[in-house]
Design a protein around this motif. Structure first.
Motif, PDB file in Angstrom:
ATOM      1  N   ARG A   1       0.860  -1.181   0.000  1.00  0.00           N
ATOM      2  CA  ARG A   1       0.000   0.000   0.000  1.00  0.00           C
ATOM      3  C   ARG A   1       0.903   1.240   0.000  1.00  0.00           C
ATOM      4  O   ARG A   1       2.114   1.124   0.183  1.00  0.00           O
ATOM      5  CB  ARG A   1      -0.918   0.002   1.225  1.00  0.00           C
ATOM      6  N   PRO A   2       0.357   2.438  -0.202  1.00  0.00           N
ATOM      7  CA  PRO A   2       1.207   3.632  -0.331  1.00  0.00           C
ATOM      8  C   PRO A   2       2.009   3.989   0.917  1.00  0.00           C
ATOM      9  O   PRO A   2       3.063   4.614   0.813  1.00  0.00           O
ATOM     10  CB  PRO A   2       0.209   4.747  -0.676  1.00  0.00           C
ATOM     11  N   ASN A   3       1.549   3.613   2.105  1.00  0.00           N
ATOM     12  CA  ASN A   3       2.286   3.975   3.314  1.00  0.00           C
ATOM     13  C   ASN A   3       2.005   2.983   4.433  1.00  0.00           C
ATOM     14  O   ASN A   3       0.991   2.281   4.411  1.00  0.00           O
ATOM     15  CB  ASN A   3       1.950   5.400   3.772  1.00  0.00           C
ATOM     16  N   ILE A   4       2.915   2.958   5.399  1.00  0.00           N
ATOM     17  CA  ILE A   4       2.784   2.101   6.583  1.00  0.00           C
ATOM     18  C   ILE A   4       3.100   2.942   7.811  1.00  0.00           C
ATOM     19  O   ILE A   4       4.139   3.611   7.868  1.00  0.00           O
ATOM     20  CB  ILE A   4       3.753   0.902   6.523  1.00  0.00           C
ATOM     21  N   SER A   5       2.221   2.923   8.777  1.00  0.00           N
ATOM     22  CA  SER A   5       2.432   3.661  10.016  1.00  0.00           C
ATOM     23  C   SER A   5       3.185   2.797  11.029  1.00  0.00           C
ATOM     24  O   SER A   5       2.920   1.604  11.166  1.00  0.00           O
ATOM     25  CB  SER A   5       1.090   4.097  10.612  1.00  0.00           C
ATOM     26  N   LEU A   6       4.130   3.427  11.714  1.00  0.00           N
ATOM     27  CA  LEU A   6       4.901   2.740  12.754  1.00  0.00           C
ATOM     28  C   LEU A   6       4.589   3.279  14.144  1.00  0.00           C
ATOM     29  O   LEU A   6       5.297   2.940  15.100  1.00  0.00           O
ATOM     30  CB  LEU A   6       6.406   2.883  12.476  1.00  0.00           C
ATOM     31  N   TYR A   7       3.544   4.092  14.242  1.00  0.00           N
ATOM     32  CA  TYR A   7       3.172   4.617  15.558  1.00  0.00           C
ATOM     33  C   TYR A   7       2.715   3.477  16.467  1.00  0.00           C
ATOM     34  O   TYR A   7       1.891   2.651  16.107  1.00  0.00           O
ATOM     35  CB  TYR A   7       2.064   5.655  15.423  1.00  0.00           C
TER      36      TYR A   7
END
Length: 310
Positions: free
Chosen positions: A108-114
Motif C-alpha cells: 500500500r502507499p504507506n505504513i504507520s509505525l506509531y
C-alpha cells in the motif's frame, strides 16, 4: 525557533547526513551521477517498516533496510558496468523501477509505525531526554558511519575506488578492475542511503512511497554546502562537511519556513530548496575559482599521499 523545531531540524539533518555521505561516495569518489538515491531511500524505509510491523526485531529490520538499499545500488552499478548502460540512465532506470517495487514491498502507499517498537524505543526509556533522545542516538550512528567511511577509503580497496573515480585510465594500467570498484562503491553508497531511509521511517513513524522525492537534491545540497564551508581535499574533512552541510541545510529550511515575515509557507518548500541549492552551487563555484584554482592538483596530491601511506 522553538526547541521542538530545533530538535526536529537537527534530527532530520542528521538523517540526511547519511544520504550526503552516500552521495559523496557516488558523485565525488566514483564520479557516478547516481539517481538511484530517490528510490533506495524509500526502499530502506519500506523494507524496515514491513519487517517491524511483522514483528521483526527493529535492529534486524534496520539491517534489512540497509541491505535493500545496497541491493539497489548494486543493481544500478551492474546495469552500467556489465550491461554498458550509461551511468545516469542506469540510475534513472533503477529509480523508476523502485517506485513499483516499493509499492510491492509495502502493499500500500504507506505504513504507520506509531505504537511499534523501534531502535529508538530502548534509548528513550533508558535516557529519558525527551525530544533530544533521537538526536543523540542519530548523532552516534552518523559519527560511526562517518569514521567507518574514512577508514574504508584509506584501505587498499578504498584507495582503489578513489583512484578509479579520479583516473580510470591510470588505475586500469595498474591492473585495477574499475568495474568491480564501481560495484563496490555504489553498493556501499546506497547502503548508507538505505540506512538513512530505515532510520527515517522509525524516527518519523511512517514509511511512505513519496519519501524519496527530492532526496538526491537534499543530498547534493548538503554535499555542496559542506564543500563550500570546509572543502574536500582530504577525505576526513569532506565527510565531515557532509554532516555539517546536511544539518545546516535543514536549519536553513526550518528557519525560512518559521520566518513569518517572509511569507513562506509549507507549500513553498521546494522553492526554498531550489534557492538554497542554487546559492550553495554559486558560492562553491566562486570559492573554487578564487581560492582553489589548483583544486585538481591538490586533490591528486592528497590521493597520492594516501596511496603512499597505504
Amino acid at each position: 525557533m522553538s526547541a521542538l523545531a530545533i530538535s526536529g531540524a537537527l534530527e532530520v539533518g542528521l538523517l540526511f547526513s547519511l544520504v550526503a555521505l552516500g552521495v559523496y561516495l557516488s558523485f565525488r569518489v566514483l564520479n557516478f551521477p547516481d539517481l538511484t538515491v530517490d528510490g533506495s531511500f524509500p526502499l530502506g524505509a519500506a523494507a524496515t517498516a514491513v519487517a517491524i510491523v511483522q514483528g521483526v526485531d527493529p535492529f534486524l529490520a534496520t539491517g534489512i533496510g540497509t541491505l535493500a538499499g545496497a541491493g539497489a545500488g548494486f543493481t544500478a552499478a551492474f546495469l552500467n558496468v556489465r550491461l554498458k548502460i550509461l551511468n545516469l540512465l542506469a540510475g534513472i532506470l533503477v529509480m523508476v523501477a523502485l517506485y513499483s517495487i516499493n509499492l510491492r514491498v509495502m502493499g500500500r502507499p504507506n505504513i504507520s509505525l506509531y505504537g511499534e517498537t523501534t531502535v529508538f524505543t530502548p534509548f528513550e526509556a533508558m535516557l529519558g531526554w525527551g525530544i533530544w533522545t533521537k538526536c543523540a542516538v542519530l548523532l552516534i550512528v552518523v559519527l560511526a558511519m562517518k569514521f567507518l567511511v574514512d577508514w574504508f577509503l584509506a584501505t587498499q580497496i578504498g584507495l582503489a575506488i578513489r583512484a578509479s573515480g579520479e583516473n580510470p585510465v591510470m588505475t586500469r594500467a595498474q591492473s585495477v578492475n574499475n568495474g568491480n570498484m564501481t560495484l563496490i562503491g555504489m553498493t556501499l553508497s546506497n547502503a548508507l542511503v538505505g540506512l538513512a531511509g530505515a532510520l527515517f521511517a522509525q524516527s518519523q513513524g511512517l514509511a511512505d512511497i513519496s519519501l524519496g522525492i527530492g532526496t538526491i537534491v537534499t543530498g547534493l545540497a548538503a554535499l555542496i554546502i559542506g564543500e563550500t564551508l570546509i572543502g574536500s581535499v582530504r577525505v576526513a574533512w569532506a565527510t565531515f562537511g557532509c554532516l555539517i552541510g546536511a544539518i545546516l541545510y535543514r536549519f536553513f529550511i526550518a528557519a525560512a519556513l518559521s520566518a513569518g515575515f517572509l511569507g513562506i509557507q509549507a507549500q513553498d518548500l521546494n522553492l526554498v530548496t531550489a534557492v538554497v541549492v542554487t546559492i550553495a552551487v554559486v558560492l562553491s563555484g566562486a570559492r573554487r575559482n578564487s581560492r582553489f584554482k589548483l583544486w585538481p592538483k591538490l586533490r591528486g596530491i592528497s590521493l597520492r599521499q594516501d596511496l603512499q601511506k597505504g
